[in-house]
Write a protein that holds these residues in place. Structure first.
Motif, mmCIF file in Angstrom:
data_model
loop_
_atom_site.group_PDB
_atom_site.id
_atom_site.type_symbol
_atom_site.label_atom_id
_atom_site.label_comp_id
_atom_site.label_asym_id
_atom_site.label_seq_id
_atom_site.Cartn_x
_atom_site.Cartn_y
_atom_site.Cartn_z
ATOM 1 N N LYS A 20 -22.173 14.294 -16.594
ATOM 2 C CA LYS A 20 -21.344 13.188 -17.172
ATOM 3 C C LYS A 20 -21.200 13.718 -18.853
ATOM 4 O O LYS A 20 -22.167 14.069 -19.380
ATOM 5 N N GLY A 31 -15.750 12.118 -18.828
ATOM 6 C CA GLY A 31 -15.569 13.206 -17.884
ATOM 7 C C GLY A 31 -16.860 13.118 -16.786
ATOM 8 O O GLY A 31 -18.019 13.001 -17.333
ATOM 9 N N THR A 32 -16.430 13.946 -15.610
ATOM 10 C CA THR A 32 -17.535 13.951 -14.898
ATOM 11 C C THR A 32 -17.422 15.232 -13.830
ATOM 12 O O THR A 32 -16.376 15.686 -13.723
ATOM 13 N N ALA A 33 -18.511 15.762 -13.567
ATOM 14 C CA ALA A 33 -18.478 17.025 -12.399
ATOM 15 C C ALA A 33 -19.554 16.550 -11.426
ATOM 16 O O ALA A 33 -20.555 16.257 -11.740
ATOM 17 N N ILE A 71 -15.393 19.835 -16.646
ATOM 18 C CA ILE A 71 -15.416 18.659 -17.608
ATOM 19 C C ILE A 71 -14.409 18.844 -18.477
ATOM 20 O O ILE A 71 -13.593 18.010 -19.057
ATOM 21 N N GLU A 74 -10.896 18.283 -17.482
ATOM 22 C CA GLU A 74 -10.670 16.816 -17.325
ATOM 23 C C GLU A 74 -10.375 16.116 -18.741
ATOM 24 O O GLU A 74 -9.476 15.405 -18.743
#
Length: 84
Positions: A20, A31-33, A71, A74
């Motif tokens: 995150k 943002g997240t992955a 991220i 994003e």
């Protein structure tokens, strides 16, 4: 020295990976992955490559870089201090 505006929070567990990008000072996730590339799966992939032990860190860093890159995409811009 630049003021810290964001930080990365990582939970790389046995069965899943979560990264995150957190904004300061409000601690909002921007943002997240996520993936099923937990430590067990990542280690198994590394073993399949039959790379020498001294290359394991680089193997793991490449996976981490891929998630940071996702991220950044994003987030819409590079994350300061990260080289994806």
């Amino acid at each position: 020295m630049e003021e810290l505006t964001h930080f990365l929070s990582c939970d790389w567990g046995t069965s899943s990976f979560r990264l995150k990008l957190v904004e300061l000072p409000n601690l909002r996730v921007v943002g997240t992955a996520k993936s099923d590339e937990g430590n067990a799966a990542t280690f198994a992939k590394w073993q399949e490559t039959k790379q020498p032990e001294e290359q394991r860190l680089g193997f793991y860093l490449n996976i981490l870089r891929g998630h940071v890159g996702a991220i950044e995409k994003e987030f819409g811009r590079p994350i300061p201090g990260c080289q994806s």
